[in-house]
Design an enzyme around this catalytic site. Structure first.
Site, PDB file in Angstrom:
ATOM      1  N   ASP A  96       8.093   2.182   2.174  1.00 48.72           N
ATOM      2  CA  ASP A  96       8.702   3.287   1.443  1.00 48.72           C
ATOM      3  C   ASP A  96       9.935   3.787   2.188  1.00 48.72           C
ATOM      4  O   ASP A  96      10.060   3.597   3.404  1.00 48.72           O
ATOM      5  CB  ASP A  96       7.717   4.451   1.308  1.00 48.72           C
ATOM      6  CG  ASP A  96       6.498   4.070   0.476  1.00 48.72           C
ATOM      7  OD1 ASP A  96       6.600   3.120  -0.330  1.00 48.72           O
ATOM      8  OD2 ASP A  96       5.449   4.726   0.637  1.00 48.72           O
TER       9      ASP A  96
HETATM   10  N1  URA Z   1       1.652   2.296   2.250  1.00 47.92           N
HETATM   11  C1  URA Z   1       2.427   3.318   1.860  1.00 47.92           C
HETATM   12  O1  URA Z   1       1.945   4.259   1.258  1.00 47.92           O
HETATM   13  N2  URA Z   1       3.738   3.272   2.142  1.00 47.92           N
HETATM   14  C2  URA Z   1       4.317   2.273   2.829  1.00 47.92           C
HETATM   15  O2  URA Z   1       5.514   2.304   3.089  1.00 47.92           O
HETATM   16  C3  URA Z   1       3.491   1.213   3.233  1.00 47.92           C
HETATM   17  C4  URA Z   1       2.165   1.234   2.929  1.00 47.92           C
END
Ligand code: URA
Length: 244
Positions: free
Chosen positions: A103
């Site tokens: 993310d």
């Molecule tokens: N899980 C998440 O919620 N975000 C990420 O970036 C990776 C795994």
């Protein structure tokens, strides 16, 4: 392989630019000046020099980045800076892309490569390559959460995750007087926002998230946020290891 093809694939210029460089005597193969751009070479055997600099031939590149928050794991984005924007020109001729997505606000280990098959193997849930994250959670993480994670968590959209391992590092009082936990969680899939959704499903929120390991490959903590380096051959192999 044709000399001009090799050099243009490696990002040293267009075919016509390379033709000019050959004519100007800038290109040597095994110490001999080569004027013809269509000269055939064996990229694995012959030593090619451009302007006195040895040209390193390879088909694939493998980079490890310590991804900073604020940039997106994509090759192009209309609004945000991407992880590829942080990569030096010398690697861009390989058209690298990130292996899976973190993310925008997640930090940590991101592998960037142009090896599509490796990327597929690492990401395929069938291959069970574990991904380990460090997180700070807005409440105390309890034994019942560990148990729930070990059984798989329903995260909506008709989907229950595979069993995940959850380990509490420490629980402490934060500056605002609330209790937080630091944890490691290891998952073998990569559903959209998976870690955050798993915690939300047990009534908790992820305040900070960082990937620390993929397969047997650990984040090199000496990399500053936004920095990257090439993986060694051993590290590329570690990436597909199933036992952390
Ligand atoms: N899980 C998440 O919620 N975000 C990420 O970036 C990776 C795994």
């Amino acid at each position: 392989m044709r000399l001009d093809k090799l050099l243009s694939n490696l990002g040293y210029g267009t075919r016509s630019e390379i033709k000019k460089m050959c004519r100007q005597g800038m290109v040597k193969v095994n110490g001999q000046e080569i004027k013809k751009p269509d000269h055939h070479i064996d990229p694995n055997q012959d030593q090619v020099c451009l302007n006195g600099q040895t040209v390193r031939y390879r088909e694939f590149i493998y980079l490890m980045m310590n991804k900073p928050a604020g940039c997106v794991s994509a090759t192009f984005d209309r609004y945000d800076q991407t992880v590829i924007d942080l990569i030096d020109h010398e690697y861009l001729a390989f058209y690298p892309f990130p292996v899976g997505r973190l993310d925008k606000d997640t930090e940590g280990l991101l592998v960037i490569t142009n090896d599509g098959q490796l990327s597929h193997r690492v990401l395929s849930p069938k291959k069970h390559v574990p991904k380990k994250y460090y997180a700070e959670i807005d409440q105390e993480v309890l034994a019942r959460d560990i148990k729930a994670f070990s059984q798989g968590i329903y995260i909506g959209d008709d989907y229950t995750t595979k069993p995940a391992s959850l380990e509490v590092i420490r629980t402490f009082e934060a500056d605002d007087g609330t209790v937080h936990s630091e944890i490691y969680v290891t998952i073998s899939e990569g559903k959209f926002h998976q870690v955050k959704r798993m915690f939300e499903a047990v009534g908790k929120n992820v305040l900070y998230l960082k990937r620390v390991q993929m397969g047997g490959l650990k984040l090199d903590e000496s990399l500053e946020l936004g920095e990257y380096r090439e993986l060694t051959e051993e590290e590329v192999d570690l990436l597909e290891k199933k036992d952390l």
